[in-house]
Enzyme design. Sequence first.
Site, PDB file in Angstrom:
ATOM      1  N   ASP A 134      39.392  35.407  46.147  1.00 25.12           N
ATOM      2  CA  ASP A 134      40.527  35.871  45.471  1.00 25.12           C
ATOM      3  C   ASP A 134      39.687  36.952  44.271  1.00 25.12           C
ATOM      4  O   ASP A 134      38.831  37.448  43.868  1.00 25.12           O
ATOM      5  CB  ASP A 134      40.787  34.778  44.063  1.00 25.12           C
ATOM      6  N   LYS A 135      40.743  38.006  43.724  1.00 21.02           N
ATOM      7  CA  LYS A 135      40.117  39.017  42.464  1.00 21.02           C
ATOM      8  C   LYS A 135      39.450  38.362  42.038  1.00 21.02           C
ATOM      9  O   LYS A 135      38.431  39.199  41.207  1.00 21.02           O
ATOM     10  CB  LYS A 135      41.678  39.963  42.679  1.00 21.02           C
TER      11      LYS A 135
END
Length: 287
Positions: A134-135
């Site tokens: 995930d970012k």
Amino acid sequence: MKFSIILPSHFESRDIRSLLESHWLVPRKVRHFLRSRKNVLVNGEVKMFHELVHAGDKITLIFEPSDYSTPDILPGDKQLVQTIVEDEHLIIVEKPVKMKTHPNQPDENDTLLNHLADYLAEKNQIPYVVHRLDKETSGLILFAKNPFILPILGRMMEQKSIKRVYQAIAQGEIKQENFTISEKIGRDRHDKRKRIIDNRRGQYAETNVTVHKKTKQQSFLTCSLATGRTHQIRVHLQSIGHPVIGDPLYNPSFQKAHRLMLHAHELSFIHPLTEEQIHAQSTFSLW
């Protein structure tokens, strides 16, 4: 591309066709080209695909540029790449928090994949995505450096033979020291960004948790993934009432952290071509 691979001592003899198709997952079209061009050598000699290969044999594969399609990746900034492990087939790098793993639009050039493409360009190599973070999550990511090893690493991910260990700081005091969360995870119909526990329609997910230290306010954990569902650790920890601190999706009311307290700290596996034991550990720690 030209690769030479020594078959390991425990390798069970099989014909070249089976080696390429079932063991190394070479696509049918590429197998056809290898055979018609006589681009498979065994100990330096051209062999027919029905002939057997054995432990200790040196297999040389010669690929032409047209054998595989080449992804179009805009170059980013190679200075932003922090390498942990690298050889001719794969690379493990650190992903900073707030950086995307790969572009979602063709004109993006500020993701980890773009920066890695710039880094590998001077070696005439291209990165291929094996898995994602995930970012908001920092830590180790494995990329393939050629299309030959990409499906092999993908199968290893599916078969859970690549071990991933995360550090997390969860809200509140978790009483147990070691436990497993195995709730199914599905999509949230009301928010496409989120995942939810859905034991009727969701996919099986398993997270193994160890509590290393704790206070009344927070617990310091390592989480080992037996599956790789989207937001798995974040959803599982929320489901037991101890969401990850700093999580904007699953713990938005907790404002004391400057980032999501989740970090991919270790990656370990046996290299599928060299049989080397790979154990990569991040240079960063949450605690």
